[in-house]
Design an enzyme around this catalytic site. Structure first.
Site, PDB file in Angstrom:
ATOM      1  N   LYS A  89       0.862  -1.193   0.000  1.00  0.00           N
ATOM      2  CA  LYS A  89       0.000   0.000   0.000  1.00  0.00           C
ATOM      3  C   LYS A  89       0.896   1.239   0.000  1.00  0.00           C
ATOM      4  CE  LYS A  89      -4.109  -1.816   2.195  1.00  0.00           C
ATOM      5  NZ  LYS A  89      -3.737  -3.205   1.871  1.00  0.00           N
ATOM      6  N   ASP A 124      -1.575  -2.230  -3.985  1.00  0.00           N
ATOM      7  CA  ASP A 124      -2.971  -2.250  -3.539  1.00  0.00           C
ATOM      8  C   ASP A 124      -3.589  -0.879  -3.782  1.00  0.00           C
ATOM      9  OD1 ASP A 124      -2.839  -4.854  -2.561  1.00  0.00           O
ATOM     10  OD2 ASP A 124      -2.436  -4.234  -0.498  1.00  0.00           O
ATOM     11  N   ARG A 174      -4.924  -5.929 -11.099  1.00  0.00           N
ATOM     12  CA  ARG A 174      -5.826  -6.732 -10.253  1.00  0.00           C
ATOM     13  C   ARG A 174      -7.154  -5.986 -10.223  1.00  0.00           C
ATOM     14  NH1 ARG A 174      -4.460  -6.424  -4.293  1.00  0.00           N
ATOM     15  NH2 ARG A 174      -2.989  -8.128  -4.598  1.00  0.00           N
ATOM     16  N   ALA A 179     -13.149  -1.782  -1.516  1.00  0.00           N
ATOM     17  CA  ALA A 179     -13.463  -2.118  -0.129  1.00  0.00           C
ATOM     18  C   ALA A 179     -13.661  -0.905   0.784  1.00  0.00           C
ATOM     19  CB  ALA A 179     -12.343  -2.991   0.439  1.00  0.00           C
TER      20      ALA A 179
HETATM   21  C1  LIG Z   1      -7.046 -10.797  -3.670  1.00  0.00           C
HETATM   22  C2  LIG Z   1      -7.842  -9.579  -3.311  1.00  0.00           C
HETATM   23  C3  LIG Z   1      -7.212  -8.355  -3.228  1.00  0.00           C
HETATM   24  C4  LIG Z   1      -7.949  -7.215  -2.935  1.00  0.00           C
HETATM   25  N1  LIG Z   1      -7.322  -5.995  -2.951  1.00  0.00           N
HETATM   26  C5  LIG Z   1      -8.051  -4.880  -2.770  1.00  0.00           C
HETATM   27  C6  LIG Z   1      -7.490  -3.587  -2.916  1.00  0.00           C
HETATM   28  O1  LIG Z   1      -6.295  -3.422  -3.215  1.00  0.00           O
HETATM   29  N2  LIG Z   1      -8.289  -2.517  -2.713  1.00  0.00           N
HETATM   30  C7  LIG Z   1      -9.620  -2.648  -2.405  1.00  0.00           C
HETATM   31  O2  LIG Z   1     -10.319  -1.639  -2.264  1.00  0.00           O
HETATM   32  N3  LIG Z   1     -10.172  -3.864  -2.235  1.00  0.00           N
HETATM   33  C8  LIG Z   1      -9.436  -4.970  -2.410  1.00  0.00           C
HETATM   34  N4  LIG Z   1     -10.037  -6.203  -2.276  1.00  0.00           N
HETATM   35  C9  LIG Z   1     -11.378  -6.314  -1.655  1.00  0.00           C
HETATM   36  C10 LIG Z   1     -12.491  -6.189  -2.673  1.00  0.00           C
HETATM   37  O3  LIG Z   1     -12.527  -4.873  -3.176  1.00  0.00           O
HETATM   38  C11 LIG Z   1     -13.850  -6.532  -2.038  1.00  0.00           C
HETATM   39  O4  LIG Z   1     -14.118  -5.649  -0.983  1.00  0.00           O
HETATM   40  C12 LIG Z   1     -13.933  -7.930  -1.490  1.00  0.00           C
HETATM   41  O5  LIG Z   1     -13.278  -8.850  -2.315  1.00  0.00           O
HETATM   42  C13 LIG Z   1     -15.420  -8.336  -1.386  1.00  0.00           C
HETATM   43  O6  LIG Z   1     -16.025  -8.435  -2.650  1.00  0.00           O
HETATM   44  P1  LIG Z   1     -16.284  -9.866  -3.337  1.00  0.00           P
HETATM   45  O7  LIG Z   1     -16.567  -9.628  -4.770  1.00  0.00           O
HETATM   46  O8  LIG Z   1     -15.119 -10.739  -3.066  1.00  0.00           O
HETATM   47  O9  LIG Z   1     -17.509 -10.506  -2.587  1.00  0.00           O
HETATM   48  P2  LIG Z   1     -18.752  -9.838  -1.827  1.00  0.00           P
HETATM   49  O10 LIG Z   1     -19.281  -8.673  -2.612  1.00  0.00           O
HETATM   50  O11 LIG Z   1     -18.395  -9.627  -0.396  1.00  0.00           O
HETATM   51  O12 LIG Z   1     -19.779 -11.010  -1.914  1.00  0.00           O
HETATM   52  C14 LIG Z   1     -20.452 -11.336  -3.143  1.00  0.00           C
HETATM   53  C15 LIG Z   1     -20.835 -12.791  -3.186  1.00  0.00           C
HETATM   54  O13 LIG Z   1     -19.663 -13.616  -3.121  1.00  0.00           O
HETATM   55  C16 LIG Z   1     -19.923 -14.787  -2.386  1.00  0.00           C
HETATM   56  N5  LIG Z   1     -19.099 -14.789  -1.153  1.00  0.00           N
HETATM   57  C17 LIG Z   1     -18.308 -13.801  -0.702  1.00  0.00           C
HETATM   58  N6  LIG Z   1     -17.670 -14.156   0.444  1.00  0.00           N
HETATM   59  C18 LIG Z   1     -18.084 -15.402   0.733  1.00  0.00           C
HETATM   60  C19 LIG Z   1     -17.826 -16.313   1.782  1.00  0.00           C
HETATM   61  N7  LIG Z   1     -16.984 -16.008   2.790  1.00  0.00           N
HETATM   62  N8  LIG Z   1     -18.428 -17.513   1.756  1.00  0.00           N
HETATM   63  C20 LIG Z   1     -19.272 -17.835   0.757  1.00  0.00           C
HETATM   64  N9  LIG Z   1     -19.588 -17.008  -0.265  1.00  0.00           N
HETATM   65  C21 LIG Z   1     -19.003 -15.813  -0.284  1.00  0.00           C
HETATM   66  C22 LIG Z   1     -21.393 -14.744  -2.057  1.00  0.00           C
HETATM   67  O14 LIG Z   1     -22.095 -15.356  -3.125  1.00  0.00           O
HETATM   68  C23 LIG Z   1     -21.677 -13.241  -2.034  1.00  0.00           C
HETATM   69  O15 LIG Z   1     -23.026 -12.922  -2.213  1.00  0.00           O
HETATM   70  C24 LIG Z   1      -9.335  -7.336  -2.637  1.00  0.00           C
HETATM   71  C25 LIG Z   1      -9.974  -8.575  -2.728  1.00  0.00           C
HETATM   72  C26 LIG Z   1      -9.258  -9.683  -3.092  1.00  0.00           C
HETATM   73  C27 LIG Z   1      -9.998 -10.989  -3.222  1.00  0.00           C
END
Ligand SMILES: Cc1cc2nc3c(=O)[nH]c(=O)nc-3n(C[C@H](O)[C@H](O)[C@H](O)COP(=O)(O)OP(=O)(O)OC[C@H]3O[C@@H](n4cnc5c(N)ncnc54)[C@H](O)[C@@H]3O)c2cc1C
Length: 297
Positions: A89, A124, A174, A179
């Site tokens: 970061k 990030d 990426r 978040a």
């Molecule tokens: C590798 C990685 C790096 C990241 N880096 C950054 C970054 O640099 N900056 C940033 O702002 N954000 C970052 N993020 C976070 C990202 O922006 C999201 O806030 C976070 O990934 C949640 O979104 P999502 O699409 O994964 O799922 P969500 O929107 O939380 O969930 C959507 C759907 O996914 C499924 N799901 C999610 N979690 C689960 C669980 N635990 N069990 C079962 N089903 C589940 C469900 O079907 C749910 O309805 C990163 C995420 C990842 C995976």
């Protein structure tokens, strides 16, 4: 500040005494414990990206501390022989204190990483207040070294233009949803729109991008990406899925078994509060998990 934010403020008694609550998402406070987690992931066919937790440093000495921690981390990765790269970061490297110094610190880390088997350094993405400076520092360093790439957040209204720019540069992106809590003017607030923008950006990156990382736990997006790649005959080695340590570990392994490249984001260090807070606020199941850990003690 909410009660939760006060409890999770860096160096609060809560943070120092209650690390056990974060353990599901942050496998350790030291590089050794993080590497142990990477070893297990590698054994299951997954690669990793290690992040030394910390953000928003207020003076250059703290930024130097982060820089030194990254150099030590790169040395430890080389010695371990494990399959992992690093994520960083820029506010932890002094972006808000001295942008030139931040760019130099990042360049040094990227140059050092270039000597490793997996030389890539991921930047990030943080709150929207630092999107432009983060991308500016990225482009400065990318002009000298190609083993560095940014994160772009689908919820930001500006992101389609940033995706076009990354494709033009040939930079590795990426893609995530985003978040941080952002105002309506800068970010879409509703999930159907965020998913739609995400899917469009993923398609553009899959067709014309450089080894995009599809970072999500969302089955709808994962399935859409798989279907799109199959339809357009994009081979599995041209992109990777990424997920967070402790979130959907079974799904991570299932994708790897299906022949996809899967990288797990492994954060470590004592400054886990901000990261932990974002995991709690984005999904109520994560809060239940933490409450259960409290009751089980
Ligand atoms: C590798 C990685 C790096 C990241 N880096 C950054 C970054 O640099 N900056 C940033 O702002 N954000 C970052 N993020 C976070 C990202 O922006 C999201 O806030 C976070 O990934 C949640 O979104 P999502 O699409 O994964 O799922 P969500 O929107 O939380 O969930 C959507 C759907 O996914 C499924 N799901 C999610 N979690 C689960 C669980 N635990 N069990 C079962 N089903 C589940 C469900 O079907 C749910 O309805 C990163 C995420 C990842 C995976």
């Amino acid at each position: 500040m909410t009660v939760m934010e006060r409890l999770l403020a860096p160096n609060s008694p809560f943070q120092t005494r209650f690390y056990f609550l974060a353990r599901r998402f942050v496998p350790g406070e030291t590089i050794e414990s993080a590497l142990d987690a990477v070893r297990e992931l590698n054994a299951d066919g997954l690669t990793a990206t290690l992040d030394f937790l910390g953000e928003d440093v207020a003076d250059i000495r703290e930024a130097e501390h982060t820089r030194d921690a990254y150099h030590a981390m790169l040395d430890a990765i080389r010695l371990s022989g494990l399959r992992t790269n690093v994520s960083v970061k820029l506010t932890a490297l002094g972006l808000l204190v001295d942008q030139n110094a931040c760019a130099e610190f990042l360049a040094g880390i990227v140059e050092h990483a270039a000597t490793l088997d997996d030389p890539f350094v991921r930047i990030d993405m943080e709150g929207s207040a630092v999107t432009s400076p983060t991308l500016a520092v990225f482009e400065r360093v990318y002009a000298r070294y190609k083993n560095v790439g940014p994160v772009l957040q689908a919820y930001l209204r500006r992101t389609p233009a940033d995706i076009d720019r990354a494709i033009e540069l040939g930079a590795r992106v990426r893609l995530c949803k985003g978040a941080y809590r952002e105002p309506e003017e800068v970010a879409f607030q509703d999930m159907p729109t965020i998913r739609k923008v995400y899917a469009r950006a993923a398609e553009a990156l899959l067709l014309a991008g450089n080894y995009p990382a599809i970072a999500t736990h969302d089955d709808r997006l994962i399935d859409a990406v798989r279907a799109f790649a199959t339809e357009h005959e994009i081979p599995n080695h041209r992109f990777e899925f990424q997920m967070l340590y402790g979130v959907r570990p079974e799904k991570q392994r299932e994708l790897a078994r299906d022949g996809y490249n899967v990288r797990v984001y492994v954060p470590f260090g004592t400054h886990w509060a901000g990261y932990f807070y974002r995991r709690l606020t984005e999904r109520k199941e994560n809060v239940y998990f933490v409450l259960r850990s409290l009751l089980q003690r």
